[in-house]
Design a protein around this motif. Sequence first.
Motif, PDB file in Angstrom:
ATOM      1  N   GLU A 119       0.832  -1.204   0.000  1.00 57.59           N
ATOM      2  CA  GLU A 119       0.000   0.000   0.000  1.00 57.59           C
ATOM      3  C   GLU A 119       0.869   1.257   0.000  1.00 57.59           C
ATOM      4  OE1 GLU A 119      -3.526   2.210   2.620  1.00 57.59           O
ATOM      5  OE2 GLU A 119      -2.824   0.211   3.192  1.00 57.59           O
ATOM      6  N   LEU A 120       1.931   1.251   0.803  1.00 55.05           N
ATOM      7  CA  LEU A 120       2.844   2.384   0.843  1.00 55.05           C
ATOM      8  C   LEU A 120       3.566   2.555  -0.491  1.00 55.05           C
ATOM      9  CD1 LEU A 120       4.320   1.756   4.410  1.00 55.05           C
ATOM     10  CD2 LEU A 120       2.971   3.761   3.732  1.00 55.05           C
ATOM     11  N   ASP A 121       3.955   1.453  -1.087  1.00 56.08           N
ATOM     12  CA  ASP A 121       4.634   1.492  -2.387  1.00 56.08           C
ATOM     13  C   ASP A 121       3.717   2.072  -3.454  1.00 56.08           C
ATOM     14  OD1 ASP A 121       6.571   1.027  -4.348  1.00 56.08           O
ATOM     15  OD2 ASP A 121       5.798  -0.964  -4.786  1.00 56.08           O
ATOM     16  N   CYS A 122       2.471   1.627  -3.461  1.00 60.25           N
ATOM     17  CA  CYS A 122       1.479   2.109  -4.427  1.00 60.25           C
ATOM     18  C   CYS A 122       1.266   3.614  -4.262  1.00 60.25           C
ATOM     19  CB  CYS A 122       0.167   1.360  -4.232  1.00 60.25           C
ATOM     20  SG  CYS A 122      -1.169   1.882  -5.329  1.00 60.25           S
ATOM     21  N   ASN A 123       1.126   4.065  -3.022  1.00 58.30           N
ATOM     22  CA  ASN A 123       0.917   5.491  -2.773  1.00 58.30           C
ATOM     23  C   ASN A 123       2.147   6.313  -3.120  1.00 58.30           C
ATOM     24  OD1 ASN A 123      -1.754   6.257  -1.706  1.00 58.30           O
ATOM     25  ND2 ASN A 123      -1.335   4.721  -0.149  1.00 58.30           N
ATOM     26  N   GLY A 124       3.332   5.763  -2.853  1.00 61.84           N
ATOM     27  CA  GLY A 124       4.558   6.463  -3.213  1.00 61.84           C
ATOM     28  C   GLY A 124       4.649   6.692  -4.709  1.00 61.84           C
ATOM     29  N   GLU A 125       4.312   5.664  -5.492  1.00 65.42           N
ATOM     30  CA  GLU A 125       4.323   5.779  -6.951  1.00 65.42           C
ATOM     31  C   GLU A 125       3.251   6.754  -7.426  1.00 65.42           C
ATOM     32  OE1 GLU A 125       6.332   4.475  -9.290  1.00 65.42           O
ATOM     33  OE2 GLU A 125       7.604   3.722  -7.680  1.00 65.42           O
ATOM     34  N   ARG A 126       2.081   6.703  -6.798  1.00 63.70           N
ATOM     35  CA  ARG A 126       0.965   7.586  -7.186  1.00 63.70           C
ATOM     36  C   ARG A 126       1.316   9.054  -6.952  1.00 63.70           C
ATOM     37  NH1 ARG A 126      -3.844   9.616  -4.477  1.00 63.70           N
ATOM     38  NH2 ARG A 126      -3.117   8.746  -2.499  1.00 63.70           N
ATOM     39  N   ILE A 127       1.842   9.360  -5.776  1.00 64.92           N
ATOM     40  CA  ILE A 127       2.182  10.747  -5.438  1.00 64.92           C
ATOM     41  C   ILE A 127       3.365  11.228  -6.272  1.00 64.92           C
ATOM     42  CG2 ILE A 127       2.834  12.323  -3.596  1.00 64.92           C
ATOM     43  CD1 ILE A 127      -0.007  11.154  -3.386  1.00 64.92           C
ATOM     44  N   ASN A 128       4.319  10.343  -6.526  1.00 59.06           N
ATOM     45  CA  ASN A 128       5.469  10.715  -7.348  1.00 59.06           C
ATOM     46  C   ASN A 128       5.036  11.046  -8.777  1.00 59.06           C
ATOM     47  OD1 ASN A 128       8.492  10.897  -7.397  1.00 59.06           O
ATOM     48  ND2 ASN A 128       8.225   9.423  -9.037  1.00 59.06           N
ATOM     49  N   LYS A 129       4.056  10.306  -9.285  1.00 58.19           N
ATOM     50  CA  LYS A 129       3.521  10.572 -10.620  1.00 58.19           C
ATOM     51  C   LYS A 129       2.855  11.946 -10.668  1.00 58.19           C
ATOM     52  CE  LYS A 129       2.554   6.484 -12.963  1.00 58.19           C
ATOM     53  NZ  LYS A 129       1.688   5.326 -13.212  1.00 58.19           N
ATOM     54  N   LEU A 130       2.111  12.265  -9.618  1.00 57.40           N
ATOM     55  CA  LEU A 130       1.490  13.586  -9.508  1.00 57.40           C
ATOM     56  C   LEU A 130       2.540  14.686  -9.501  1.00 57.40           C
ATOM     57  CD1 LEU A 130      -1.398  13.262  -6.875  1.00 57.40           C
ATOM     58  CD2 LEU A 130      -1.602  14.213  -9.172  1.00 57.40           C
ATOM     59  N   ALA A 131       3.593  14.481  -8.710  1.00 60.45           N
ATOM     60  CA  ALA A 131       4.663  15.478  -8.611  1.00 60.45           C
ATOM     61  C   ALA A 131       5.333  15.680  -9.964  1.00 60.45           C
ATOM     62  CB  ALA A 131       5.694  15.030  -7.578  1.00 60.45           C
ATOM     63  N   TYR A 132       5.589  14.586 -10.673  1.00 60.28           N
ATOM     64  CA  TYR A 132       6.223  14.655 -11.990  1.00 60.28           C
ATOM     65  C   TYR A 132       5.333  15.405 -12.983  1.00 60.28           C
ATOM     66  CZ  TYR A 132       8.509  13.055 -16.277  1.00 60.28           C
ATOM     67  OH  TYR A 132       9.145  13.009 -17.501  1.00 60.28           O
TER      68      TYR A 132
END
Length: 306
Positions: A119-132
């Motif tokens: 779950e943490l990994d999924c959220n990390g990727e999701r937020i990083n995509k938003l930031a990018y």
Amino acid sequence: MKQLKIFIVLFATALACSCSTVLNSPKIEYLTSNYCQPTIDYDYSKLEVSQTKLPKQDSILNANLSQHDILISNAIGIETYLTEYLQIKKDTLKKLVLKQKITDRLILTGIEINALASELDCNGERINKLAYYVNGINNKKTKNLTVASVTIGALTTVATVLIKNNNSSNIVGVSGGLLSAGLGAMTISPKGKKINLKLQRNLLRNIWFNDNSNGAYPRSIWAILNEKQFSNSGKNDLQESIKNRWLQYNFDGKIDSETEKLFFYDGGIYNADDLYSRANMLNELQATIRSLEQDLKSLSVKLNLI
């Protein structure tokens, strides 16, 4: 005066375009919805955990296990099973049943660790995509402002040469210079676009406030995170260590109330840098959770030797 009006209109248009706005698009909407959140709630209260202290339990465990492994056994709820298991000298049906219960708990704890880390990994990727995505839009805006500044500077030079009236020429030169300088300043310190990110399930909050009353973390994992002997230093538990790293490296040693609300409550308006910080914090927490498997490994190896 006509030239002056044109430059005023151009400057006002550029200024309006540069103002910080909250982005809203299908891409933003998709990534701001927490598709990483579990689809069901886990009811840990119904999970069978042996808590009855047996006579001589401490001495039996101390004779066979390290203090580290005893603490792990306590965290995942198998202390009593282990004590009974170690008291049985012959291979009997009861011993096999106890071994199965111990194994089941070890497997379940491993699943809990992997589920939370995923779950943490999924959220990390999701937020990083938003930031990018937000950062890409900001970089494009900066590039456009730079091109506009250079273009207006060149046009101003040409216009001042072509316009024969000295007053008009001066007005155009000054106006164009101001506009070009203004656009140049915007490229140095752009306000940047932002997004509105609402947090329905904030796993960072439990760590920051050391509060698992909402049950977001399994009891076994939360117990390990709050035991000092599971940290390398032995001075702070893992929860404290994570919080201290966030405070020093993400917030430069201090945090105001607004920033605390943004990261550890229900979210709000994030810029690209805030999003990158949040993604890093999620990934750091994920790494810590995954490292708990090393503690399980230590106990599992020992149990196979008994």
